[in-house]
Design a protein around this motif. Structure first.
Motif, short mmCIF file in Angstrom:
data_model
loop_
_atom_site.label_atom_id
_atom_site.label_comp_id
_atom_site.label_asym_id
_atom_site.label_seq_id
_atom_site.Cartn_x
_atom_site.Cartn_y
_atom_site.Cartn_z
N ALA A 95 0.80 -1.23 0.00
CA ALA A 95 0.00 0.00 0.00
C ALA A 95 0.83 1.27 0.00
CB ALA A 95 -0.94 0.01 1.21
N GLY A 96 2.14 1.15 -0.18
CA GLY A 96 2.97 2.34 -0.17
C GLY A 96 2.94 3.14 -1.45
N SER A 97 2.48 2.52 -2.53
CA SER A 97 2.45 3.22 -3.82
C SER A 97 1.46 2.51 -4.74
CB SER A 97 3.85 3.22 -4.47
OG SER A 97 4.27 1.90 -4.76
N GLY A 98 1.25 3.09 -5.91
CA GLY A 98 0.47 2.44 -6.95
C GLY A 98 -0.93 2.04 -6.55
N LEU A 99 -1.30 0.81 -6.91
CA LEU A 99 -2.66 0.34 -6.66
C LEU A 99 -2.99 0.31 -5.17
CD1 LEU A 99 -3.08 -2.61 -9.20
CD2 LEU A 99 -3.94 -0.28 -9.39
N GLY A 100 -2.09 -0.23 -4.38
CA GLY A 100 -2.36 -0.33 -2.95
C GLY A 100 -2.61 1.01 -2.30
N LYS A 101 -1.83 1.99 -2.66
CA LYS A 101 -2.01 3.34 -2.12
C LYS A 101 -3.37 3.90 -2.52
CE LYS A 101 0.34 7.86 -1.99
NZ LYS A 101 -0.65 8.70 -2.68
N ALA A 102 -3.73 3.75 -3.80
CA ALA A 102 -5.02 4.25 -4.27
C ALA A 102 -6.19 3.54 -3.59
CB ALA A 102 -5.12 4.08 -5.78
#
Length: 253
Positions: free
Chosen positions: A14-21
């Motif tokens: 979840a730090g970037s990309g899909l997980g963050k969004a």
């Protein structure tokens, strides 16, 4: 917006990309979210951006013991989770002729074994909660089509596709209130897809408007579907596989 009010979610990678969004959208819809990433700094920045109702922890999803710790940390911080998004992943381009066993095992450890461990830990916790719950596994169009330059990635994502159905049917047979579905994105405009070894180029994907055939999707395109599958609105949907691909599965050769 409050489609996930009262829900508690774990999102990996979840730090970037899909997980963050996905984490951002879940929080915007009222969920409390635990964001994990192998890079703790990126997970903390994502949680700080959300501010309330979000916390971050470091996690290697291939570490069996860490999964027990993550679930317990979620319970301690917020309560028993209702939602798990198995998103963490990596890609090492290699064909069947040049993929090393080490590369194959590394990608499957994260994207197949990691999903297995996550599903197992989540089912154990969620069944005790006895509340409507949802596991969302990020697979890929590679599981539906096969990508020659990414043999290990395709193998891992294909395993996720089949395992998702097994988990879903087990939960139904045991009368657990747990649904499990897989998402199959095509190219999405994320740091992983933009890395030089994968080769995606061009302008950044806009958040709104139509995307031409062959264009990259936006992380919010995946996050929106995750909200629906995480919510009780999708109560009649389990063991499903959902392309997020702008028609790529059926495009002419």
């Amino acid at each position: 917006m409050s489609r996930l009010t009262g829900k508690i979610a774990i999102v990996t990678g979840a730090g970037s990309g899909l997980g963050k969004a996905i984490g951002e959208r879940f929080a915007a819809e009222g969920a409390r979210v635990l964001l994990t990433d192998i890079d703790l700094g990126s997970a903390k920045r994502a949680a700080d951006a959300i501010r309330a109702n979000a916390t971050a922890l470091q996690q290697d999803v291939a570490d069996e013991q860490r999964w027990d710790e993550i679930v317990q940390a979620t319970i301690d911080a917020f309560g028993t989770p209702h939602i798990l998004v198995n998103n963490a992943g990596l890609v090492i381009p290699a064909t069947i002729e040049d993929c090393s066993l080490e590369q194959f095992r590394k990608q499957n450890a994260v994207m197949l074994e990691g999903v297995f461990l996550g599903c197992r830990a989540a089912v154990k916790a969620m069944k005790a909660n006895n509340q409507p719950s949802s596991i969302i596994n990020l697979s890929s169009m590679a599981a539906l089509q096969g990508y020659a330059p990414f043999v290990a990635y395709s193998a891992a994502k294909g395993g996720v596709r089949s395992m998702t159905k097994s988990v879903a049917l087990h939960c139904k047979e045991q009368d657990y209130p747990i649904r499990c579905n897989s998402l199959h994105p095509a190219g999405i405009d994320t740091p992983m897809v933009r890395q030089e070894s994968v080769g995606a180029g061009g302008a950044a994907t806009p958040e709104t408007g139509m995307i031409p055939l062959g264009g990259l999707g936006h992380p919010k395109d995946v996050a929106a579907l995750c909200v629906y599958l995480a919510s009780d609105e999708s109560r009649f949907m389990t063991a499903g596989e959902y392309p997020v691909d702008n028609g790529a599965l059926y495009k002419p050769a």
